[in-house]
Scaffold this motif. Structure first.
Motif, mmCIF file in Angstrom:
data_model
loop_
_atom_site.group_PDB
_atom_site.id
_atom_site.type_symbol
_atom_site.label_atom_id
_atom_site.label_comp_id
_atom_site.label_asym_id
_atom_site.label_seq_id
_atom_site.Cartn_x
_atom_site.Cartn_y
_atom_site.Cartn_z
ATOM 1 N N MET A 48 0.845 -1.198 0.000
ATOM 2 C CA MET A 48 0.000 0.000 0.000
ATOM 3 C C MET A 48 0.882 1.250 0.000
ATOM 4 S SD MET A 48 -3.262 -0.957 0.034
ATOM 5 C CE MET A 48 -4.325 0.191 0.914
ATOM 6 N N THR A 49 0.453 2.260 -0.719
ATOM 7 C CA THR A 49 1.206 3.496 -0.842
ATOM 8 C C THR A 49 0.273 4.684 -0.602
ATOM 9 O OG1 THR A 49 2.633 4.766 -2.334
ATOM 10 C CG2 THR A 49 0.759 3.631 -3.332
ATOM 11 N N PRO A 50 0.804 5.794 -0.070
ATOM 12 C CA PRO A 50 -0.068 6.967 0.116
ATOM 13 C C PRO A 50 -0.674 7.404 -1.216
ATOM 14 C CG PRO A 50 1.980 7.236 1.334
ATOM 15 C CD PRO A 50 2.158 6.009 0.486
ATOM 16 N N LEU A 51 -1.939 7.792 -1.178
ATOM 17 C CA LEU A 51 -2.620 8.192 -2.408
ATOM 18 C C LEU A 51 -2.103 9.540 -2.900
ATOM 19 C CD1 LEU A 51 -6.406 7.298 -1.982
ATOM 20 C CD2 LEU A 51 -4.586 5.959 -3.040
ATOM 21 N N THR A 52 -1.831 9.613 -4.196
ATOM 22 C CA THR A 52 -1.488 10.879 -4.833
ATOM 23 C C THR A 52 -2.785 11.612 -5.193
ATOM 24 O OG1 THR A 52 -1.492 9.881 -7.022
ATOM 25 C CG2 THR A 52 0.602 9.857 -5.802
ATOM 26 N N LEU A 100 -4.699 8.360 3.749
ATOM 27 C CA LEU A 100 -5.298 7.675 2.608
ATOM 28 C C LEU A 100 -4.253 6.815 1.917
ATOM 29 C CD1 LEU A 100 -7.388 10.662 1.239
ATOM 30 C CD2 LEU A 100 -8.340 8.441 1.913
ATOM 31 N N TRP A 101 -4.595 5.533 1.722
ATOM 32 C CA TRP A 101 -3.670 4.564 1.144
ATOM 33 C C TRP A 101 -4.345 3.810 -0.002
ATOM 34 C CZ3 TRP A 101 1.305 4.007 3.250
ATOM 35 C CH2 TRP A 101 1.520 4.667 4.473
ATOM 36 N N GLY A 102 -3.519 3.368 -0.954
ATOM 37 C CA GLY A 102 -4.020 2.560 -2.054
ATOM 38 C C GLY A 102 -2.975 1.575 -2.525
ATOM 39 N N ASP A 103 -3.398 0.584 -3.303
ATOM 40 C CA ASP A 103 -2.455 -0.435 -3.783
ATOM 41 C C ASP A 103 -1.742 -0.003 -5.058
ATOM 42 O OD1 ASP A 103 -4.784 -0.571 -5.274
ATOM 43 O OD2 ASP A 103 -4.625 -2.723 -5.611
ATOM 44 N N GLY A 139 -13.240 -1.271 -2.357
ATOM 45 C CA GLY A 139 -12.541 -1.981 -3.428
ATOM 46 C C GLY A 139 -12.103 -3.376 -3.035
ATOM 47 N N ARG A 140 -10.985 -3.841 -3.605
ATOM 48 C CA ARG A 140 -10.462 -5.174 -3.296
ATOM 49 C C ARG A 140 -9.958 -5.215 -1.863
ATOM 50 N NH1 ARG A 140 -6.199 -7.422 -5.342
ATOM 51 N NH2 ARG A 140 -5.096 -5.517 -5.910
ATOM 52 N N PRO A 141 -10.307 -6.243 -1.100
ATOM 53 C CA PRO A 141 -9.884 -6.265 0.300
ATOM 54 C C PRO A 141 -8.422 -6.607 0.527
ATOM 55 C CG PRO A 141 -11.164 -8.222 -0.224
ATOM 56 C CD PRO A 141 -11.251 -7.332 -1.423
ATOM 57 N N GLY A 142 -7.841 -7.482 -0.322
ATOM 58 C CA GLY A 142 -6.533 -8.054 -0.038
ATOM 59 C C GLY A 142 -5.459 -7.095 0.412
ATOM 60 N N PRO A 143 -5.015 -6.154 -0.423
ATOM 61 C CA PRO A 143 -3.918 -5.265 -0.025
ATOM 62 C C PRO A 143 -4.228 -4.435 1.216
ATOM 63 C CG PRO A 143 -4.256 -5.186 -2.391
ATOM 64 C CD PRO A 143 -5.400 -5.960 -1.830
ATOM 65 N N ALA A 144 -5.443 -3.902 1.305
ATOM 66 C CA ALA A 144 -5.804 -3.082 2.462
ATOM 67 C C ALA A 144 -5.827 -3.915 3.740
ATOM 68 C CB ALA A 144 -7.156 -2.418 2.230
#
Length: 258
Positions: free
Chosen positions: A1-5, A38-41, A65-70
């Motif tokens: 996960m990376t901070p959202l741009t 805020l984080w996203g894959d 969204g998709r659960p896995g990465p979060a």
């Protein structure tokens, strides 16, 4: 996960859409107001998104969204966590962190035919202004501005009303979170002034303002077992309900046994 741009945030807002449902309001609010956590894959087109707000007693998380990465991100966090996300995430959460406890949340929607016209007389209510920051802080709970950067940001993008008590405030009602279509409301009355109708008066003024001046739908979010809050919501004109489940872990030993 990376901070959202900024690009990723715009993508997620478009992906969620304005009809994402009341349970996604905290996430949409954070995206619209560029709040931290805020984080996203993916840095440009994420498919798994999380708003994570650390706390001393409990951290809050809101996902889509998709659960896995979060979920994998949350599994690495220490301490007690409360997660509001699509029901399809529950299996992934249990697989990653072990037992969880689900707590019912109720999001109630205001009946358009029952919008309060004015606060009940003779209780005085006024709309708060920029100079009311200190009075608001003294009359509100510690979590009142958790979704905002400051009182001034809430004042600029939301609204607040209060029942005056000299130079102070006895009760306040404010926009806790918002997106293009909805405002979630917060209400708080100082303990010594409760059961006098002050919270109802402040809330009535705010609800009328949200509908008539902001052109939005007010939301009332509370726990499913808070009879007092649900009763007040019903008396103010909130009717239809949307059920959500808040997942919490790790599970205390007494709850795990019981």
């Amino acid at each position: 996960m990376t901070p959202l741009t900024a690009e990723a945030s715009r993508h997620v807002l478009d992906w969620l859409g304005p009809d994402a449902g009341p349970g996604r309001l905290p996430l949409r609010h954070a995206l619209l107001h560029d709040r931290p956590g805020l984080w996203g894959d993916d840095s440009r087109r994420p498919e798994s998104v999380l708003l994570f707000r650390p706390g001393d007693g409990q951290s809050e998380a809101f996902g889509a969204g998709r659960p896995g990465p979060a979920v994998n991100f949350l599994a690495r966090q220490a301490g007690r966590i409360a997660l509001l996300a699509p029901s399809a995430w529950e299996g992934d959460v249990i697989a990653a962190v072990g037992p969880v406890v689900g707590y019912g949340l109720v999001v109630t929607l205001l009946d358009p035919d029952r919008v309060p016209r004015r606060p009940p007389a003779p209780i005085p209510v006024r709309r708060l202004v920029a100079e009311d920051a200190a009075a608001f802080a003294a009359a509100s709970p510690p979590w009142a501005l958790r979704s905002w950067d400051s009182y001034q940001e809430m004042y600029a993008s939301g609204a607040a009303f209060g029942v005056p008590l000299g130079d102070a405030l006895a009760s306040v009602a404010w926009v806790y979170e918002e997106d293009e279509a909805s405002d979630a409301v917060g209400i708080h009355t100082l303990p010594k002034y409760r059961r006098l109708g002050l919270g109802r008066a402040a809330a009535s003024a705010l609800l009328s303002h949200i509908v008539a001046d902001r052109g939005k739908s007010p939301l009332w979010i509370t726990s499913a077992d808070d009879a007092g809050s649900l009763s007040l919501a019903a008396s103010l004109g909130f009717s239809s309900r949307v059920a959500e489940t808040l997942l919490r872990w790790p599970v205390p030993e007494d709850e795990e046994k019981g």
